[in-house]
Design an enzyme around this catalytic site. Structure first.
Site, PDB file in Angstrom:
ATOM      1  N   GLU A 163       4.344  -9.128  15.458  1.00  0.00           N
ATOM      2  CA  GLU A 163       3.708  -9.563  16.704  1.00  0.00           C
ATOM      3  C   GLU A 163       4.024 -11.044  16.957  1.00  0.00           C
ATOM      4  OE1 GLU A 163      -0.402  -8.622  16.674  1.00  0.00           O
ATOM      5  OE2 GLU A 163      -0.687  -9.229  18.769  1.00  0.00           O
ATOM      6  N   ARG A 204       0.821  -1.223   0.000  1.00  0.00           N
ATOM      7  CA  ARG A 204       0.000   0.000   0.000  1.00  0.00           C
ATOM      8  C   ARG A 204       0.854   1.271   0.000  1.00  0.00           C
ATOM      9  NH1 ARG A 204      -3.604  -1.751   4.695  1.00  0.00           N
ATOM     10  NH2 ARG A 204      -2.478  -3.705   4.528  1.00  0.00           N
TER      11      ARG A 204
HETATM   12  P1  AMP Z   1       3.279  -1.466  11.841  1.00  0.00           P
HETATM   13  O1  AMP Z   1       4.527  -2.101  11.313  1.00  0.00           O
HETATM   14  O2  AMP Z   1       2.741  -2.117  13.073  1.00  0.00           O
HETATM   15  O3  AMP Z   1       3.396   0.039  11.992  1.00  0.00           O
HETATM   16  O4  AMP Z   1       2.136  -1.760  10.761  1.00  0.00           O
HETATM   17  C1  AMP Z   1       2.074  -1.027   9.604  1.00  0.00           C
HETATM   18  C2  AMP Z   1       1.712  -1.874   8.422  1.00  0.00           C
HETATM   19  O5  AMP Z   1       0.679  -2.824   8.703  1.00  0.00           O
HETATM   20  C3  AMP Z   1       1.187  -0.970   7.335  1.00  0.00           C
HETATM   21  O6  AMP Z   1       1.803  -1.351   6.114  1.00  0.00           O
HETATM   22  C4  AMP Z   1      -0.301  -1.173   7.327  1.00  0.00           C
HETATM   23  O7  AMP Z   1      -0.744  -1.271   6.003  1.00  0.00           O
HETATM   24  C5  AMP Z   1      -0.549  -2.469   8.099  1.00  0.00           C
HETATM   25  N1  AMP Z   1      -1.542  -2.301   9.208  1.00  0.00           N
HETATM   26  C6  AMP Z   1      -1.274  -2.411  10.528  1.00  0.00           C
HETATM   27  N2  AMP Z   1      -2.380  -2.232  11.276  1.00  0.00           N
HETATM   28  C7  AMP Z   1      -3.378  -1.971  10.402  1.00  0.00           C
HETATM   29  C8  AMP Z   1      -4.787  -1.676  10.548  1.00  0.00           C
HETATM   30  N3  AMP Z   1      -5.388  -1.595  11.757  1.00  0.00           N
HETATM   31  N4  AMP Z   1      -5.509  -1.456   9.424  1.00  0.00           N
HETATM   32  C9  AMP Z   1      -4.922  -1.514   8.209  1.00  0.00           C
HETATM   33  N5  AMP Z   1      -3.623  -1.800   8.004  1.00  0.00           N
HETATM   34  C10 AMP Z   1      -2.838  -2.039   9.074  1.00  0.00           C
END
Ligand code: AMP
Length: 171
Positions: free
Chosen positions: A95, A58
């Site tokens: 996670e 994305r």
């Molecule tokens: P993080 O590495 O935890 O910051 O997660 C970011 C990545 O996971 C991004 O590329 C988002 O597209 C996806 N992501 C994480 N949580 C969500 C959510 N609640 N809704 C949509 N996409 C998410």
């Protein structure tokens, strides 16, 4: 325009307890898509990046038109095994388990290239933080991050280097 009205929330996707922010409803709205890219460009213009680094998948959708608007190049950061030439790779914690991101070694030209990292959303900051490490590893200059959505309670920005962070919709 309030872009939050165009972002759909899907409970329990991809697993129970996650409230998924679905940007496909924003993307299919012509005015919403243009507004989002224009606003990102306006807020990022002063950072004057030479390259936008967008994360699969994305980050590609927002990163490429933003690069076009800012007169910058676009560099894809991909999942393992997708890029054909020599790569820099970074492993990072999810996670459950680990993941890996890769970028072409010859895409980044240290030390003078100014890099802006772009993704649709920051949650824990793991993905963006790992991408920042790839930039550091290359010796290039990270000038900032831009996200359409920030999930503030997860505190992701605390895990990022101290550079400007642009966000459009905060939850
Ligand atoms: P993080 O590495 O935890 O910051 O997660 C970011 C990545 O996971 C991004 O590329 C988002 O597209 C996806 N992501 C994480 N949580 C969500 C959510 N609640 N809704 C949509 N996409 C998410």
């Amino acid at each position: 325009m309030d872009i939050k009205t165009l972002i759909r929330e899907i409970p329990d996707f991809p697993k129970p307890g996650i409230l998924f922010k679905d940007i496909t409803t924003l993307l299919r709205d012509a005015d919403g898509l243009r507004y989002t890219i224009d606003l990102l460009a306006e807020k990022c213009a002063d950072l004057s990046p030479d390259f936008i680094l967008g994360m699969e998948s994305r980050g590609f959708i927002f990163g490429a038109p933003l690069a076009y608007k800012l007169g910058a190049g676009f560099i894809p950061v991909r999942k393992p095994g997708k890029l054909p030439a020599a790569v820099h790779a970074i492993d990072y914690q999810l996670e459950y388990g680990m993941d890996r991101l890769e970028v072409h070694q010859d895409a980044l030209h240290p030390p003078h290239s100014k890099i802006l990292i772009v993704d649709d959303l920051i949650a824990t900051g793991g993905t963006a933080g790992a991408t920042a490490k790839l930039v550091e590893k290359s010796g290039c200059h990270l000038v900032g991050f831009a996200f359409v959505i920030e999930l503030k309670d997860l505190g992701g920005r605390q895990h990022l280097p101290k550079v400007p962070i642009v966000t459009l919709a905060e939850y």
